[in-house]
Design a protein around this motif. Structure first.
Motif, PDB file in Angstrom:
ATOM      1  N   GLY A 171     -60.641  73.096  59.166  1.00  0.00           N
ATOM      2  CA  GLY A 171     -59.618  74.101  58.908  1.00  0.00           C
ATOM      3  C   GLY A 171     -58.985  73.943  57.532  1.00  0.00           C
ATOM      4  O   GLY A 171     -59.310  73.036  56.767  1.00  0.00           O
ATOM      5  N   ALA A 172     -58.074  74.853  57.227  1.00  0.00           N
ATOM      6  CA  ALA A 172     -57.474  74.929  55.892  1.00  0.00           C
ATOM      7  C   ALA A 172     -56.694  73.668  55.526  1.00  0.00           C
ATOM      8  O   ALA A 172     -56.804  73.176  54.396  1.00  0.00           O
ATOM      9  CB  ALA A 172     -56.571  76.153  55.795  1.00  0.00           C
ATOM     10  N   TYR A 173     -55.895  73.145  56.454  1.00  0.00           N
ATOM     11  CA  TYR A 173     -55.126  71.933  56.156  1.00  0.00           C
ATOM     12  C   TYR A 173     -56.059  70.759  55.870  1.00  0.00           C
ATOM     13  O   TYR A 173     -55.844  69.981  54.948  1.00  0.00           O
ATOM     14  CB  TYR A 173     -54.183  71.568  57.295  1.00  0.00           C
ATOM     15  N   TYR A 174     -57.100  70.618  56.693  1.00  0.00           N
ATOM     16  CA  TYR A 174     -58.060  69.532  56.479  1.00  0.00           C
ATOM     17  C   TYR A 174     -58.738  69.691  55.116  1.00  0.00           C
ATOM     18  O   TYR A 174     -58.823  68.737  54.345  1.00  0.00           O
ATOM     19  CB  TYR A 174     -59.104  69.492  57.590  1.00  0.00           C
ATOM     20  N   ASP A 175     -59.206  70.881  54.811  1.00  0.00           N
ATOM     21  CA  ASP A 175     -59.895  71.121  53.540  1.00  0.00           C
ATOM     22  C   ASP A 175     -58.996  70.817  52.347  1.00  0.00           C
ATOM     23  O   ASP A 175     -59.426  70.202  51.369  1.00  0.00           O
ATOM     24  CB  ASP A 175     -60.395  72.569  53.457  1.00  0.00           C
ATOM     25  N   GLU A 176     -57.741  71.232  52.433  1.00  0.00           N
ATOM     26  CA  GLU A 176     -56.779  70.981  51.357  1.00  0.00           C
ATOM     27  C   GLU A 176     -56.576  69.478  51.131  1.00  0.00           C
ATOM     28  O   GLU A 176     -56.591  68.997  49.997  1.00  0.00           O
ATOM     29  CB  GLU A 176     -55.448  71.644  51.704  1.00  0.00           C
ATOM     30  N   MET A 177     -56.381  68.745  52.206  1.00  0.00           N
ATOM     31  CA  MET A 177     -56.139  67.309  52.082  1.00  0.00           C
ATOM     32  C   MET A 177     -57.411  66.548  51.716  1.00  0.00           C
ATOM     33  O   MET A 177     -57.361  65.567  50.972  1.00  0.00           O
ATOM     34  CB  MET A 177     -55.525  66.770  53.375  1.00  0.00           C
ATOM     35  N   LYS A 178     -58.557  66.991  52.190  1.00  0.00           N
ATOM     36  CA  LYS A 178     -59.832  66.346  51.857  1.00  0.00           C
ATOM     37  C   LYS A 178     -60.118  66.486  50.363  1.00  0.00           C
ATOM     38  O   LYS A 178     -60.669  65.572  49.736  1.00  0.00           O
ATOM     39  CB  LYS A 178     -60.966  66.958  52.691  1.00  0.00           C
ATOM     40  N   ALA A 179     -59.722  67.601  49.764  1.00  0.00           N
ATOM     41  CA  ALA A 179     -59.914  67.800  48.327  1.00  0.00           C
ATOM     42  C   ALA A 179     -59.067  66.813  47.520  1.00  0.00           C
ATOM     43  O   ALA A 179     -59.458  66.385  46.438  1.00  0.00           O
ATOM     44  CB  ALA A 179     -59.572  69.240  47.943  1.00  0.00           C
ATOM     45  N   LYS A 180     -57.921  66.427  48.064  1.00  0.00           N
ATOM     46  CA  LYS A 180     -57.032  65.501  47.375  1.00  0.00           C
ATOM     47  C   LYS A 180     -57.354  64.042  47.693  1.00  0.00           C
ATOM     48  O   LYS A 180     -57.218  63.171  46.843  1.00  0.00           O
ATOM     49  CB  LYS A 180     -55.584  65.818  47.776  1.00  0.00           C
ATOM     50  N   PHE A 181     -57.760  63.787  48.932  1.00  0.00           N
ATOM     51  CA  PHE A 181     -58.065  62.427  49.404  1.00  0.00           C
ATOM     52  C   PHE A 181     -59.480  62.442  49.979  1.00  0.00           C
ATOM     53  O   PHE A 181     -59.659  62.708  51.169  1.00  0.00           O
ATOM     54  CB  PHE A 181     -57.064  61.987  50.483  1.00  0.00           C
ATOM     55  N   ASP A 182     -60.466  62.153  49.148  1.00  0.00           N
ATOM     56  CA  ASP A 182     -61.859  62.290  49.590  1.00  0.00           C
ATOM     57  C   ASP A 182     -62.262  61.284  50.667  1.00  0.00           C
ATOM     58  O   ASP A 182     -63.282  61.438  51.321  1.00  0.00           O
ATOM     59  CB  ASP A 182     -62.812  62.212  48.414  1.00  0.00           C
ATOM     60  N   TRP A 183     -61.440  60.287  50.919  1.00  0.00           N
ATOM     61  CA  TRP A 183     -61.736  59.221  51.874  1.00  0.00           C
ATOM     62  C   TRP A 183     -61.285  59.520  53.300  1.00  0.00           C
ATOM     63  O   TRP A 183     -61.514  58.727  54.208  1.00  0.00           O
ATOM     64  CB  TRP A 183     -61.100  57.903  51.408  1.00  0.00           C
ATOM     65  N   ILE A 184     -60.633  60.653  53.536  1.00  0.00           N
ATOM     66  CA  ILE A 184     -60.081  60.901  54.876  1.00  0.00           C
ATOM     67  C   ILE A 184     -61.168  61.321  55.861  1.00  0.00           C
ATOM     68  O   ILE A 184     -62.201  61.869  55.487  1.00  0.00           O
ATOM     69  CB  ILE A 184     -58.949  61.944  54.864  1.00  0.00           C
ATOM     70  N   ARG A 185     -60.901  61.047  57.129  1.00  0.00           N
ATOM     71  CA  ARG A 185     -61.742  61.530  58.227  1.00  0.00           C
ATOM     72  C   ARG A 185     -61.037  62.643  58.989  1.00  0.00           C
ATOM     73  O   ARG A 185     -61.641  63.405  59.725  1.00  0.00           O
ATOM     74  CB  ARG A 185     -62.101  60.400  59.193  1.00  0.00           C
ATOM     75  N   ALA A 186     -59.681  62.705  58.829  1.00  0.00           N
ATOM     76  CA  ALA A 186     -58.870  63.685  59.548  1.00  0.00           C
ATOM     77  C   ALA A 186     -57.534  63.836  58.833  1.00  0.00           C
ATOM     78  O   ALA A 186     -57.198  63.058  57.944  1.00  0.00           O
ATOM     79  CB  ALA A 186     -58.637  63.237  60.992  1.00  0.00           C
ATOM     80  N   VAL A 187     -56.794  64.841  59.249  1.00  0.00           N
ATOM     81  CA  VAL A 187     -55.419  65.037  58.785  1.00  0.00           C
ATOM     82  C   VAL A 187     -54.517  64.978  60.013  1.00  0.00           C
ATOM     83  O   VAL A 187     -54.790  65.621  61.030  1.00  0.00           O
ATOM     84  CB  VAL A 187     -55.253  66.406  58.088  1.00  0.00           C
ATOM     85  N   LEU A 188     -53.461  64.178  59.906  1.00  0.00           N
ATOM     86  CA  LEU A 188     -52.447  64.158  60.952  1.00  0.00           C
ATOM     87  C   LEU A 188     -51.457  65.277  60.643  1.00  0.00           C
ATOM     88  O   LEU A 188     -50.757  65.239  59.624  1.00  0.00           O
ATOM     89  CB  LEU A 188     -51.745  62.805  61.002  1.00  0.00           C
ATOM     90  N   LEU A 189     -51.440  66.286  61.486  1.00  0.00           N
ATOM     91  CA  LEU A 189     -50.515  67.408  61.368  1.00  0.00           C
ATOM     92  C   LEU A 189     -49.301  67.085  62.226  1.00  0.00           C
ATOM     93  O   LEU A 189     -49.421  66.903  63.443  1.00  0.00           O
ATOM     94  CB  LEU A 189     -51.186  68.695  61.856  1.00  0.00           C
ATOM     95  N   VAL A 190     -48.143  66.954  61.587  1.00  0.00           N
ATOM     96  CA  VAL A 190     -46.908  66.596  62.278  1.00  0.00           C
ATOM     97  C   VAL A 190     -46.008  67.822  62.354  1.00  0.00           C
ATOM     98  O   VAL A 190     -45.709  68.447  61.328  1.00  0.00           O
ATOM     99  CB  VAL A 190     -46.169  65.447  61.550  1.00  0.00           C
ATOM    100  N   THR A 191     -45.595  68.156  63.562  1.00  0.00           N
ATOM    101  CA  THR A 191     -44.594  69.192  63.778  1.00  0.00           C
ATOM    102  C   THR A 191     -43.265  68.473  63.962  1.00  0.00           C
ATOM    103  O   THR A 191     -43.094  67.692  64.902  1.00  0.00           O
ATOM    104  CB  THR A 191     -44.930  70.053  65.008  1.00  0.00           C
ATOM    105  N   ILE A 192     -42.346  68.723  63.050  1.00  0.00           N
ATOM    106  CA  ILE A 192     -41.071  68.000  63.003  1.00  0.00           C
ATOM    107  C   ILE A 192     -40.093  68.554  64.037  1.00  0.00           C
ATOM    108  O   ILE A 192     -39.855  69.764  64.089  1.00  0.00           O
ATOM    109  CB  ILE A 192     -40.445  68.123  61.599  1.00  0.00           C
TER     110      ILE A 192
END
Length: 122
Positions: free
Chosen positions: A94-115
């Protein structure tokens, strides 16, 4: 969003993520400056591991994140810290994963936190 909170997470200090539904609680760490604020209710955190808290989420996805900085003035002098309470989910596409993967090429996932809330502690 509180300007002090934003200043704290821009600092290069540890951020600790805790889930409490395991026995004992699971604790993982990242760097506060890796945390991306999407809006007043959403954070993105890159994840290379964090399997222990991910394994807790099917039972209870509540978490607490702690961040602090000695550089930001707090309530009683030097040093400021916050507790972030909310819920989390791991995204591997998804979009959040793609955005963060572009910045941090080492990630396997993004932790999405709802505050739920952000509480200044010091």
């Amino acid at each position: 969003m509180d300007p002090k909170f934003l200043a704290v997470i821009k600092d290069s200090t540890p951020a600790t993520i805790v889930t409490v539904n395991a026995n004992p609680a699971h604790v993982v760490n990242t760097w506060s400056h890796y945390i991306k604020v999407v809006d007043d209710h959403t954070l993105l955190i890159p994840s290379a591991g964090m399997h222990s808290i991910e394994n807790d989420f099917p039972t209870d996805n509540h978490l607490t994140i702690t961040v602090g900085s000695y550089k930001v003035p707090g309530t009683t002098g030097t040093g400021c810290g916050f507790h972030i309470h909310g819920t989390g989910q791991f995204k591997t596409d998804g979009a959040y994963y793609d955005e963060m993967k572009a910045k941090f090429d080492w990630i396997r996932a993004v932790l999405l936190v709802t505050i739920d809330d952000i509480e200044q502690k010091i």
